[in-house]
Design a protein around this motif. Structure first.
Motif, PDB file in Angstrom:
ATOM      1  N   LYS A 153     -11.938 -20.055  -6.153  1.00 37.75           N
ATOM      2  CA  LYS A 153     -12.021 -18.740  -5.526  1.00 37.75           C
ATOM      3  C   LYS A 153     -13.293 -18.732  -4.694  1.00 37.75           C
ATOM      4  O   LYS A 153     -14.365 -19.068  -5.176  1.00 37.75           O
ATOM      5  CB  LYS A 153     -12.068 -17.666  -6.609  1.00 37.75           C
ATOM      6  CG  LYS A 153     -11.899 -16.271  -6.104  1.00 37.75           C
ATOM      7  CD  LYS A 153     -11.803 -15.313  -7.295  1.00 37.75           C
ATOM      8  CE  LYS A 153     -11.402 -13.935  -6.866  1.00 37.75           C
ATOM      9  NZ  LYS A 153     -11.284 -13.038  -8.020  1.00 37.75           N
ATOM     10  N   GLU A 154     -13.154 -18.374  -3.425  1.00 33.88           N
ATOM     11  CA  GLU A 154     -14.311 -18.364  -2.532  1.00 33.88           C
ATOM     12  C   GLU A 154     -14.800 -16.933  -2.353  1.00 33.88           C
ATOM     13  O   GLU A 154     -14.031 -16.010  -2.112  1.00 33.88           O
ATOM     14  CB  GLU A 154     -13.945 -18.970  -1.176  1.00 33.88           C
ATOM     15  CG  GLU A 154     -15.158 -19.211  -0.312  1.00 33.88           C
ATOM     16  CD  GLU A 154     -14.817 -20.042   0.916  1.00 33.88           C
ATOM     17  OE1 GLU A 154     -15.464 -19.826   1.948  1.00 33.88           O
ATOM     18  OE2 GLU A 154     -13.913 -20.890   0.827  1.00 33.88           O
ATOM     19  N   TYR A 155     -16.103 -16.770  -2.518  1.00 35.86           N
ATOM     20  CA  TYR A 155     -16.725 -15.454  -2.381  1.00 35.86           C
ATOM     21  C   TYR A 155     -17.388 -15.325  -1.024  1.00 35.86           C
ATOM     22  O   TYR A 155     -17.455 -16.262  -0.246  1.00 35.86           O
ATOM     23  CB  TYR A 155     -17.769 -15.253  -3.497  1.00 35.86           C
ATOM     24  CG  TYR A 155     -17.128 -15.077  -4.845  1.00 35.86           C
ATOM     25  CD1 TYR A 155     -16.665 -13.827  -5.237  1.00 35.86           C
ATOM     26  CD2 TYR A 155     -16.962 -16.150  -5.708  1.00 35.86           C
ATOM     27  CE1 TYR A 155     -16.063 -13.648  -6.463  1.00 35.86           C
ATOM     28  CE2 TYR A 155     -16.369 -15.982  -6.936  1.00 35.86           C
ATOM     29  CZ  TYR A 155     -15.918 -14.730  -7.316  1.00 35.86           C
ATOM     30  OH  TYR A 155     -15.313 -14.563  -8.532  1.00 35.86           O
ATOM     31  N   VAL A 156     -17.930 -14.136  -0.771  1.00 39.59           N
ATOM     32  CA  VAL A 156     -18.685 -13.886   0.446  1.00 39.59           C
ATOM     33  C   VAL A 156     -19.833 -14.896   0.477  1.00 39.59           C
ATOM     34  O   VAL A 156     -20.332 -15.324  -0.543  1.00 39.59           O
ATOM     35  CB  VAL A 156     -19.237 -12.435   0.437  1.00 39.59           C
ATOM     36  CG1 VAL A 156     -19.803 -12.071   1.803  1.00 39.59           C
ATOM     37  CG2 VAL A 156     -18.168 -11.444   0.033  1.00 39.59           C
ATOM     38  N   LYS A 181     -18.181 -20.928  -3.902  1.00 41.31           N
ATOM     39  CA  LYS A 181     -16.897 -21.198  -4.554  1.00 41.31           C
ATOM     40  C   LYS A 181     -17.094 -21.291  -6.063  1.00 41.31           C
ATOM     41  O   LYS A 181     -18.077 -21.855  -6.534  1.00 41.31           O
ATOM     42  CB  LYS A 181     -16.300 -22.504  -4.039  1.00 41.31           C
ATOM     43  CG  LYS A 181     -15.934 -22.465  -2.582  1.00 41.31           C
ATOM     44  CD  LYS A 181     -15.346 -23.781  -2.128  1.00 41.31           C
ATOM     45  CE  LYS A 181     -15.030 -23.729  -0.642  1.00 41.31           C
ATOM     46  NZ  LYS A 181     -14.466 -24.983  -0.159  1.00 41.31           N
ATOM     47  N   ASN A 182     -16.146 -20.738  -6.783  1.00 42.02           N
ATOM     48  CA  ASN A 182     -16.131 -20.828  -8.242  1.00 42.02           C
ATOM     49  C   ASN A 182     -14.750 -21.302  -8.685  1.00 42.02           C
ATOM     50  O   ASN A 182     -13.743 -20.950  -8.088  1.00 42.02           O
ATOM     51  CB  ASN A 182     -16.427 -19.480  -8.898  1.00 42.02           C
ATOM     52  CG  ASN A 182     -17.889 -19.101  -8.779  1.00 42.02           C
ATOM     53  OD1 ASN A 182     -18.764 -19.958  -8.727  1.00 42.02           O
ATOM     54  ND2 ASN A 182     -18.143 -17.812  -8.744  1.00 42.02           N
ATOM     55  N   MET A 183     -14.733 -22.068  -9.779  1.00 39.55           N
ATOM     56  CA  MET A 183     -13.472 -22.552 -10.352  1.00 39.55           C
ATOM     57  C   MET A 183     -13.028 -21.609 -11.467  1.00 39.55           C
ATOM     58  O   MET A 183     -13.843 -21.152 -12.262  1.00 39.55           O
ATOM     59  CB  MET A 183     -13.653 -23.959 -10.924  1.00 39.55           C
ATOM     60  CG  MET A 183     -14.034 -25.009  -9.898  1.00 39.55           C
ATOM     61  SD  MET A 183     -12.669 -25.460  -8.840  1.00 39.55           S
ATOM     62  CE  MET A 183     -11.697 -26.419  -9.948  1.00 39.55           C
TER      63      MET A 183
END
Length: 118
Positions: A58-61, A65-67
């Motif tokens: 998931k990509e944030y502002v 990126k986090n898994m």
């Protein structure tokens, strides 16, 4: 799971319902239709998990990126639980209504399967 297996299981449930004379019963028909929808959802979720994998990013502002575990997994687990409960309900409908329609004394084994005796 293979759709052929699902079709076979659905066919077996329908055949059992016919043997007990409940295949046209409103409660059986509507519950059986729900079960078929649940099986389709499970099949689609399995395909999604296979395609996307167990972990998703998931990509944030600002581009961080986090898994995370794939959200389809929890949906799959919830739907599996619901489908299992639906099958149990179908079996109860088949055994309970089937024994009542025969006009005979209920079969003790069927009563246990229907959850009426312990």
């Amino acid at each position: 799971m293979d759709e052929t297996i699902h079709k076979s299981q659905s066919d077996e449930l329908l055949e059992l319902a016919k043997q007990f004379g409940v295949e046209d019963d409103f409660f059986f028909v509507t519950t059986f239709e729900r079960y078929q929808v649940q099986i389709k959802i499970l099949s689609d979720l399995e395909a999604t998990i296979r395609k996307e994998g167990i972990l998703v990013t998931k990509e944030y502002v600002k581009g961080r990126k986090n898994m995370y575990s794939n959200p389809a997994i929890s949906d799959y687990n919830r739907t599996t639980d619901s489908a299992n409960k639906t099958v149990a309900t179908l079996m109860r409908i088949i055994t309970t209504l089937g024994s009542r329609r025969d006009g005979e004394e209920p079969d003790p084994l069927l009563e246990i399967l229907a959850g009426k005796q312990k």
